[in-house]
Design an enzyme around this catalytic site. Structure first.
Site, PDB file in Angstrom:
ATOM      1  N   GLY A  45       0.847  -1.182   0.000  1.00  0.00           N
ATOM      2  CA  GLY A  45       0.000   0.000   0.000  1.00  0.00           C
ATOM      3  C   GLY A  45       0.884   1.233   0.000  1.00  0.00           C
ATOM      4  O   GLY A  45       2.007   1.204   0.502  1.00  0.00           O
ATOM      5  N   GLN A  50       3.004   9.852   1.293  1.00  0.00           N
ATOM      6  CA  GLN A  50       4.271   9.135   1.392  1.00  0.00           C
ATOM      7  C   GLN A  50       5.216   9.442   0.232  1.00  0.00           C
ATOM      8  O   GLN A  50       6.389   9.086   0.287  1.00  0.00           O
ATOM      9  CB  GLN A  50       4.034   7.629   1.474  1.00  0.00           C
ATOM     10  CG  GLN A  50       3.352   7.214   2.757  1.00  0.00           C
ATOM     11  CD  GLN A  50       3.136   5.722   2.779  1.00  0.00           C
ATOM     12  OE1 GLN A  50       2.156   5.218   2.253  1.00  0.00           O
ATOM     13  NE2 GLN A  50       4.089   5.009   3.377  1.00  0.00           N
ATOM     14  N   CYS A  96       5.590  -0.019   7.744  1.00  0.00           N
ATOM     15  CA  CYS A  96       5.271   1.110   6.867  1.00  0.00           C
ATOM     16  C   CYS A  96       6.533   1.513   6.107  1.00  0.00           C
ATOM     17  O   CYS A  96       7.611   1.600   6.699  1.00  0.00           O
ATOM     18  CB  CYS A  96       4.756   2.273   7.715  1.00  0.00           C
ATOM     19  SG  CYS A  96       4.309   3.724   6.773  1.00  0.00           S
ATOM     20  N   LEU A  97       6.376   1.789   4.828  1.00  0.00           N
ATOM     21  CA  LEU A  97       7.519   2.219   4.027  1.00  0.00           C
ATOM     22  C   LEU A  97       8.105   3.532   4.536  1.00  0.00           C
ATOM     23  O   LEU A  97       9.291   3.787   4.369  1.00  0.00           O
ATOM     24  CB  LEU A  97       7.110   2.370   2.554  1.00  0.00           C
ATOM     25  CG  LEU A  97       6.662   1.085   1.855  1.00  0.00           C
ATOM     26  CD1 LEU A  97       6.165   1.397   0.447  1.00  0.00           C
ATOM     27  CD2 LEU A  97       7.770   0.053   1.828  1.00  0.00           C
ATOM     28  N   HIS A 138      -4.902   1.287   7.159  1.00  0.00           N
ATOM     29  CA  HIS A 138      -3.536   1.800   7.308  1.00  0.00           C
ATOM     30  C   HIS A 138      -3.291   2.945   6.317  1.00  0.00           C
ATOM     31  O   HIS A 138      -2.791   4.008   6.695  1.00  0.00           O
ATOM     32  CB  HIS A 138      -2.530   0.662   7.092  1.00  0.00           C
ATOM     33  CG  HIS A 138      -1.102   1.080   7.193  1.00  0.00           C
ATOM     34  ND1 HIS A 138      -0.313   0.771   8.265  1.00  0.00           N
ATOM     35  CD2 HIS A 138      -0.306   1.796   6.344  1.00  0.00           C
ATOM     36  CE1 HIS A 138       0.902   1.275   8.081  1.00  0.00           C
ATOM     37  NE2 HIS A 138       0.929   1.904   6.914  1.00  0.00           N
ATOM     38  N   GLU A 139      -3.647   2.739   5.049  1.00  0.00           N
ATOM     39  CA  GLU A 139      -3.418   3.773   4.037  1.00  0.00           C
ATOM     40  C   GLU A 139      -4.342   4.968   4.253  1.00  0.00           C
ATOM     41  O   GLU A 139      -3.935   6.116   4.051  1.00  0.00           O
ATOM     42  CB  GLU A 139      -3.581   3.195   2.624  1.00  0.00           C
ATOM     43  CG  GLU A 139      -2.601   2.083   2.289  1.00  0.00           C
ATOM     44  CD  GLU A 139      -1.147   2.415   2.586  1.00  0.00           C
ATOM     45  OE1 GLU A 139      -0.737   3.580   2.406  1.00  0.00           O
ATOM     46  OE2 GLU A 139      -0.416   1.502   3.000  1.00  0.00           O
ATOM     47  N   HIS A 142      -2.969   7.416   6.603  1.00  0.00           N
ATOM     48  CA  HIS A 142      -1.963   8.314   6.020  1.00  0.00           C
ATOM     49  C   HIS A 142      -2.589   9.604   5.490  1.00  0.00           C
ATOM     50  O   HIS A 142      -2.020  10.678   5.670  1.00  0.00           O
ATOM     51  CB  HIS A 142      -1.189   7.637   4.888  1.00  0.00           C
ATOM     52  CG  HIS A 142      -0.040   6.800   5.349  1.00  0.00           C
ATOM     53  ND1 HIS A 142       1.043   7.334   6.012  1.00  0.00           N
ATOM     54  CD2 HIS A 142       0.202   5.478   5.225  1.00  0.00           C
ATOM     55  CE1 HIS A 142       1.901   6.364   6.290  1.00  0.00           C
ATOM     56  NE2 HIS A 142       1.413   5.232   5.820  1.00  0.00           N
TER      57      HIS A 142
END
Length: 184
Positions: A45, A50, A96-97, A138-139, A142
């Site tokens: 994701g 991000q 998470c990235l 989760h996304e 963000h």
């Protein structure tokens, strides 16, 4: 185009993102770039903040999980709105990235109902559960300026403080390009 990933400490990650007006940007091109960026970083994701864009858009691709039901879970969410979260909260270790090399257990509701536009500006209202719901939650966080670490207990946050500070300074190892927060 593959974008560098914005990491922990950058203000864009803590800001509530803005809606996208139809025709304002080419969401098809941006979504393909976001998928390419996510895949290059081995993610499932990726939200626009991000990659430094404070807009309400994210992409998901659950296929790398190789779980039943994920084989067709590759979607674009534009201007999403979670309408309802239901079911039992369940724990799962998330990463998470934008917060590389840290994974912690996060509790989330098992089901959600969401309204969004896809990359063709077709409106959808869908229900998801289990891992699909978790990835979306989760996304979605963000674009609301929330990170998975915000869901942790005060004790866990204190225990991670040093690791998080290292990320803001670029003291981490990743195999994808990142943007280190600018010192103010």
């Amino acid at each position: 185009m593959i974008y560098p990933i914005v990491v922990y400490g950058d203000p864009v990650l803590k800001k509530k993102a803005s809606d996208i007006e139809k025709g304002e940007i080419d969401v098809k091109v941006l979504s393909e770039d976001m998928f390419a960026t996510m895949e290059a970083a081995s993610g499932i994701g990726l939200a626009a903040p991000q990659i430094g864009k404070s807009i309400r858009m994210f992409v998901v691709d659950g296929r790398p999980l190789e779980e039943e039901g994920m084989e067709d879970f590759r979607k674009v969410f534009i201007n999403p709105q979670i309408l309802e979260e239901t079911g039992e909260e369940w724990a799962f270790e998330e990463g998470c990235l934008s917060i590389p090399n840290i994974r912690e257990e996060v509790f989330r509701n098992e089901k959600l109902r969401i309204r969004y536009f896809d990359e063709n500006w077709v409106e959808h209202e869908d229900e998801y559960n289990g891992m699909k719901a978790r990835i979306i939650q989760h996304e979605y966080d963000h674009i609301e300026g929330v990170l998975f670490t915000d869901h942790l207990s005060p004790l866990k946050k204190r225990m991670l403080k040093g690791k998080l500070q290292n990320i803001t300074k670029g003291k981490m190892k990743v195999d994808y390009r990142v943007v280190i927060p600018v010192k103010r």
